[in-house]
Enzyme design. Structure first.
Site: not given
Ligand code: SAH
Length: 379
Positions: A96, A109, A116, A120, A123, A345
């Site tokens: 996406e 974005c 991934c 985390c 996420c 995000c």
């Molecule tokens: N792998 C990269 C890109 C991840 S997505 C990274 O770790 O930076 C971009 C951002 O969204 C990251 O800061 C991630 O931690 C955040 N993110 C992921 N899941 C989320 C959620 N459910 N709510 C808010 N932010 C989130």
């Protein structure tokens, strides 16, 4: 039996790679500039339309090469103007890409991997497991197809529609360095997308060796997914912290900004209710970031079905924000965007053909939660 070599997708080449491609075919290097402009300024993928190439060169290109971006299969438009596209890749995986228009700028974005591996805890991409890295053509192709869908190639260069790109979709870009770097170069290259280096942001959980490499290879803005002020908590939220702990990561951030006139590094901090969102955490954050040119991006947690965390209360976010503000830190709270289409995000899902089979195990849990109303807010 003769074997026909597969066509080379020219979206996989950065400017140097494209020069090499032409050299390999006995052509002059400047052909690369001409081709870049056809592809990235005019949105042309049909060699037959490239009128400043000789007929024989056009025939050669058609037989040996192609210009192919992922295919758009579903488009969703939010009430607030945010647009989300589901793109299908050759192997059936889907990713996406989200476009977020704001006054004076438009941010795309993009994703760097299918799924991934970082796992985390907050996420939703993590819940799908990991399938594979995206190729350069699939990364830059997200920008190319979005530009096409947004009518950017018809608009002239003065009227750019996509002004910013952030690697905040699926995947960890620094774990796909070799494919991401040529894509970054195409974003910055004047003969391709020509974006300002301040407007291309790579977001990473902090893969230190790749961060040091990036510092040498390409000057783009950096966003670090920090999310916690102690290793104990960060190990839990962002498990790669066990390998690259906070102190080492911040030292790498200092190196990143030290040797150039680079601007501030953005630190992303997801606000998880009762976990990392109290005034004492804000104070720790201020201490931690002392001496680093930093900008803090507070991201209210975006829930998804079966997520264990909750979004911080507005009151807690306000207190946290003011604590940082009082200490003179540049802080923004990410605005909620596209909440009606799950474009936030950590909400980007796509369709991952999960090699780890993790999805099967989790599918049941998700099915159980399907009846529940999807609560989504976004940046
Ligand atoms: N792998 C990269 C890109 C991840 S997505 C990274 O770790 O930076 C971009 C951002 O969204 C990251 O800061 C991630 O931690 C955040 N993110 C992921 N899941 C989320 C959620 N459910 N709510 C808010 N932010 C989130």
């Amino acid at each position: 039996m003769s074997v026909i070599a597969p066509k080379q997708n020219l979206l996989n080449f950065d400017p140097n790679g494209l020069q090499q491609f032409f050299a390999d075919h006995g052509e002059k290097p400047f052909r690369s500039t001409q081709l870049l402009k056809w592809i990235y300024h005019r949105g042309i993928s049909d060699f037959a339309a490239m009128t400043d190439f000789s007929k024989s060169l056009r025939t050669l290109l058609s037989s040996r090469a192609e210009i192919r971006a992922p295919e758009m299969v579903v488009e969703q438009n939010s009430n607030d103007g945010t647009r989300k596209w589901l793109l299908r890749l050759d192997d059936g995986n889907c990713i996406e890409t989200v476009f977020i228009p704001e006054s004076g700028r438009g941010t795309l974005c993009i994703s760097s991997q299918v799924g991934c591996i970082l796992n985390c805890s907050f996420c939703s991409t993590a819940k799908q497991g990991f399938n594979r890295n995206l190729t350069t053509s699939e990364i830059i192709g997200q920008l190319w197809i979005a530009a096409k869908l947004l009518g950017q190639f018809e608009a002239n260069q003065q009227h750019r529609i996509i002004t910013n790109v952030v690697f905040m979709g699926m995947g960890e870009p620094l774990l796909n360095y070799d494919q991401v770097l040529p894509a970054l170069r195409l974003m910055l290259e004047d003969n391709a997308f020509g974006l300002s280096k301040r407007r291309v942001t790579l977001s990473t959980a902090g893969i230190i060796p790749a961060l040091d490499k990036l510092r040498e290879d390409c000057d783009v803005s950096l966003a670090i997914s920090l999310h916690a002020t102690t290793d104990e908590l960060r190990n839990e939220l962002v498990p790669v912290n066990k390998k690259y702990p906070i102190a080492d990561l911040l030292a790498a951030c200092k190196r990143y900004v030290d040797d150039t006139a680079r601007k501030k590094i953005t630190f992303e901090y997801v606000m998880l209710r009762g976990i990392n969102d109290q005034a004492k955490h804000a104070k720790e954050l201020v201490k931690l970031l002392q001496g680093i040119p930093a900008k803090i991006n507070l991201i209210p947690f975006n829930p998804y079905p079966n997520s264990v965390y909750k979004t911080s209360t507005q009151a807690d976010i306000d207190v946290f924000y003011h604590e940082l503000y009082r200490a003179g830190m540049t802080t923004i709270t990410r605005r909620t965007r596209g909440e009606d289409i799950d474009a936030a995000c950590g909400q980007l899902a796509g369709k991952v053909l999960d090699r780890t089979q993790r999805r099967e195990r989790i599918k049941k849990q998700l099915n159980d939660a399907n009846g529940e109303k999807k609560a989504g807010n976004s940046n």
